[in-house]
Design an enzyme around this catalytic site. Structure first.
Site, PDB file in Angstrom:
ATOM      1  CB  THR A 185      -0.917  -0.209   1.332  1.00 54.94           C
ATOM      2  OG1 THR A 185      -1.622  -1.075   1.537  1.00 54.94           O
ATOM      3  CG2 THR A 185      -1.522   1.288   1.475  1.00 54.94           C
ATOM      4  CB  VAL A 214     -13.131  -3.175   2.386  1.00 53.47           C
ATOM      5  CG1 VAL A 214     -12.569  -1.937   2.693  1.00 53.47           C
ATOM      6  CG2 VAL A 214     -14.124  -2.854   0.948  1.00 53.47           C
ATOM      7  N   GLY A 215     -10.004  -3.727   2.837  1.00 58.52           N
ATOM      8  CA  GLY A 215      -8.929  -3.947   3.887  1.00 58.52           C
ATOM      9  C   GLY A 215      -8.815  -2.399   4.827  1.00 58.52           C
ATOM     10  CB  THR A 236       1.863  -0.820   4.710  1.00 56.91           C
ATOM     11  OG1 THR A 236       3.147  -1.077   5.417  1.00 56.91           O
ATOM     12  CG2 THR A 236       1.917   0.305   3.954  1.00 56.91           C
ATOM     13  N   GLY A 237       0.453  -3.559   5.269  1.00 61.49           N
ATOM     14  CA  GLY A 237       0.709  -4.834   5.606  1.00 61.49           C
ATOM     15  C   GLY A 237      -0.864  -5.551   5.873  1.00 61.49           C
TER      16      GLY A 237
HETATM   17  N1  ASP Z   1      -3.150  -2.712   4.134  1.00 58.08           N
HETATM   18  C1  ASP Z   1      -3.634  -3.168   2.878  1.00 58.08           C
HETATM   19  C2  ASP Z   1      -4.918  -4.095   2.763  1.00 58.08           C
HETATM   20  O1  ASP Z   1      -5.059  -4.866   3.704  1.00 58.08           O
HETATM   21  C3  ASP Z   1      -2.635  -4.091   1.985  1.00 58.08           C
HETATM   22  C4  ASP Z   1      -1.097  -3.731   2.517  1.00 58.08           C
HETATM   23  O2  ASP Z   1      -0.744  -2.883   2.736  1.00 58.08           O
HETATM   24  O3  ASP Z   1      -0.284  -4.630   2.148  1.00 58.08           O
HETATM   25  O4  ASP Z   1      -5.547  -4.001   1.965  1.00 58.08           O
END
Ligand code: ASP
Length: 338
Positions: A185, A214-215, A236-237
């Site tokens: 992200t 949806v994240g 992020t993550g």
């Molecule tokens: N946080 C984002 C989500 O869960 C993805 C990411 O940051 O890797 O959609």
């Protein structure tokens, strides 16, 4: 706060570097933090080489690119967001319009697309040939058809089953394989010359996700939060973790309750270990306080973040602090991964 005495600041995930020049130039010229974070994120959304955001992002299980984005203004605590938006290249711009035009915070799916059209954004194909190839190869490698349930649903469960199996057998290896190609992200925090804070996020989310998933990125308090009085944070993550722990808001709330930035971000990282989660995946926190101090924290080693102040010529990369389940915390030299 004295407008002339506050040094502008950008803090972000490393993939945001491409937009720092523009963002910092806006801040130096006295633009609001909100303008800067939106400008930086927009550049990342337009970058087809970034498979985690906007144009060129990896698609969901059906091969459709679904985007989530959010903006939050720390001066007013107003937020705008879109989720599962298809066919528009710059969801962060649409999110900003949600905040400015509607009495709502979050629009999802078809409603978000209708609104984007009404606001004059043009539709475009987001799936690049390269992203389609990556998507297809991984899907075919992981899966085989099934007669019992619709093939895309079978595919989804098989993919997830393999993921869980690998995570159980060799969590470190599996986490590192999956997180690089499946998630990321862009998150950007800014502090402007007047001392205002803002945050923006944008993502194509978890690649091969169940359609409609949806994240955390478009959820104020989960994937991002900004409050001039205390600070700002973004994640992020594995978004499911940030949603369950309300991570971005937690960082800011811990600061409100008196913890310094470092301790607040560490506490929010520790909170993640209380979540029962078979995926037990990585979450990285980017945070700043109201005075312009900044940190990165993660439940995984080797993470980094970037930052730039108004007196620096280019962004610098810093290691994130790594917090273990027992609370021990260390900072190692950067390894180059966010
Ligand atoms: N946080 C984002 C989500 O869960 C993805 C990411 O940051 O890797 O959609």
């Amino acid at each position: 706060m004295d407008a002339e005495n506050t040094t502008p600041l950008l803090v972000a995930s490393s993939n945001a570097a491409i937009g720092f020049e523009e963002g910092m130039s806006l801040l130096r010229d006295g633009a609001p933090a909100l303008d800067a974070v939106v400008a930086v994120v927009r550049r990342v959304e337009d970058n087809p080489e970034d498979h985690t955001v906007g144009y060129g992002g990896l698609p969901n299980l059906r091969g459709e690119v679904e985007l989530d984005a959010m903006v939050m203004d720390g001066r007013t605590l107003k937020a705008g967001a879109v989720a599962a938006l298809k066919g528009f290249r710059n969801p962060v711009l649409v999110a900003r319009r949600v905040m400015e035009v509607l009495p709502h915070v979050l629009l999802a799916g078809e409603g978000a697309a209708t609104f984007a059209r009404e606001m004059g954004f043009s539709e475009s194909e987001l799936l690049t040939e390269e992203a389609r190839t990556i998507w297809k190869q991984r899907l075919e490698a992981s899966l085989a058809g099934s007669d019992e349930v619709p093939p895309e649903i079978a595919s989804y469960y098989r993919h997830m089953a393999r993921f869980v199996r690998e995570m159980t057998q060799d969590p470190e290896a599996a986490a590192s394989e999956h997180e690089t190609d499946a998630m990321d992200t862009v998150v950007v925090l800014a502090r402007d010359r007047a001392g205002n804070l803002a945050v923006a996020t944008s993502t194509s989310g978890w690649a091969w996700k169940y359609p409609g998933r949806v994240g955390d990125s478009p959820i104020p308090g989960a994937g991002g939060y900004a409050d001039n009085r205390y600070g700002a944070a973004a994640c992020t993550g594995r978004g499911e973790m940030a949603m369950r722990a309300a991570t971005a808001r937690s960082v800011v709330l811990y600061m409100k309750m008196g913890l310094p930035l470092w301790n607040a971000a560490r506490e929010a990282t520790l909170d993640l270990y209380a979540l029962e989660d078979e995926f037990a995946n990585v979450l990285t926190i980017y945070a700043t306080d109201a005075h312009g101090n900044h940190v990165g924290f993660s439940n995984r080693e080797g993470r980094t973040y970037i930052f730039q102040t108004g007196d620096m010529e280019a962004p610098d990369e810093r290691p994130c602090a790594f917090v273990r389940p027992d609370g021990s915390t260390e900072v190692r030299p950067a390894s180059g991964r966010t």
